[in-house]
Design a protein around this motif. Structure first.
Motif, mmCIF file in Angstrom:
data_model
loop_
_atom_site.group_PDB
_atom_site.id
_atom_site.type_symbol
_atom_site.label_atom_id
_atom_site.label_comp_id
_atom_site.label_asym_id
_atom_site.label_seq_id
_atom_site.Cartn_x
_atom_site.Cartn_y
_atom_site.Cartn_z
ATOM 1 N N VAL A 1 0.875 -1.163 0.000
ATOM 2 C CA VAL A 1 0.000 0.000 0.000
ATOM 3 C C VAL A 1 0.916 1.217 0.000
ATOM 4 O O VAL A 1 2.042 1.150 0.500
ATOM 5 N N THR A 2 0.452 2.314 -0.569
ATOM 6 C CA THR A 2 1.264 3.524 -0.631
ATOM 7 C C THR A 2 0.760 4.525 0.390
ATOM 8 O O THR A 2 -0.412 4.896 0.393
ATOM 9 N N SER A 3 1.659 4.961 1.256
ATOM 10 C CA SER A 3 1.341 5.954 2.271
ATOM 11 C C SER A 3 1.247 7.338 1.632
ATOM 12 O O SER A 3 1.631 7.542 0.475
ATOM 13 N N THR B 1 6.140 3.102 0.158
ATOM 14 C CA THR B 1 5.468 1.824 -0.002
ATOM 15 C C THR B 1 5.565 1.038 1.302
ATOM 16 O O THR B 1 6.657 0.850 1.841
ATOM 17 N N ILE B 2 4.418 0.586 1.795
ATOM 18 C CA ILE B 2 4.347 -0.183 3.027
ATOM 19 C C ILE B 2 3.941 -1.611 2.674
ATOM 20 O O ILE B 2 2.914 -1.831 2.027
ATOM 21 N N GLU C 1 4.327 11.317 12.524
ATOM 22 C CA GLU C 1 3.116 11.568 11.736
ATOM 23 C C GLU C 1 3.085 10.714 10.471
ATOM 24 O O GLU C 1 2.010 10.340 10.013
ATOM 25 N N ARG C 2 4.267 10.410 9.902
ATOM 26 C CA ARG C 2 4.303 9.533 8.720
ATOM 27 C C ARG C 2 3.830 8.125 9.095
ATOM 28 O O ARG C 2 3.204 7.439 8.310
ATOM 29 N N GLU C 3 4.164 7.684 10.323
ATOM 30 C CA GLU C 3 3.703 6.361 10.777
ATOM 31 C C GLU C 3 2.186 6.356 10.918
ATOM 32 O O GLU C 3 1.533 5.352 10.619
ATOM 33 N N PHE C 4 1.597 7.475 11.364
ATOM 34 C CA PHE C 4 0.141 7.572 11.426
ATOM 35 C C PHE C 4 -0.449 7.478 10.025
ATOM 36 O O PHE C 4 -1.483 6.843 9.804
ATOM 37 N N ALA D 1 -3.262 4.513 5.647
ATOM 38 C CA ALA D 1 -3.277 3.813 4.355
ATOM 39 C C ALA D 1 -3.699 2.356 4.519
ATOM 40 O O ALA D 1 -4.476 1.827 3.715
ATOM 41 N N LEU D 2 -3.198 1.707 5.560
ATOM 42 C CA LEU D 2 -3.588 0.313 5.816
ATOM 43 C C LEU D 2 -5.059 0.209 6.183
ATOM 44 O O LEU D 2 -5.768 -0.697 5.710
#
Length: 107
Positions: free
Chosen positions: A8-10, A15-16, A73-76, A81-82
């Protein structure tokens, strides 16, 4: 850990990588600071009997990408995205620092 099957793209383009197993309400497993998805992998078979389980590699770990600069905040955004991929809502389970991340994201 084996290569994760899904991506998935954040929001920032990172890319996660994640795996998905089971059916039912979504639950996203949030591992600790260095988790590539292996930390929560033992939980997946039991949870997958009742949930659709999303187990992911946090950014910069395993098969997930990393975009500078780091910010919580990027982790949020990765979780957002997930959760979007899961249909817009999900339960969160966090281990170690992933527990704190899940609580902050939910707040």
């Amino acid at each position: 850990m084996n290569e994760m099957a899904f991506r998935v793209t954040s929001n920032d383009g990172t890319t996660i990588a994640y795996d998905r197993k089971g059916s039912g309400p979504a639950v996203v497993l949030v591992g600790g600071a260095q988790d590539d998805g292996a930390e929560n992998a033992p939980l997946v078979p039991a949870l997958a009997e009742h949930f659709t389980v999303y187990n992911y590699a946090r950014r910069g770990r395993g098969a997930s990408g990393f975009t500078e600069p780091y910010a919580v905040e990027r982790e949020f955004e990765d979780l957002d995205a997930l959760i979007a991929e899961a249909g817009g809502s999900a339960h969160l389970f966090g281990a170690s620092s992933g527990g704190a991340l899940a609580l902050e994201a939910a707040a």
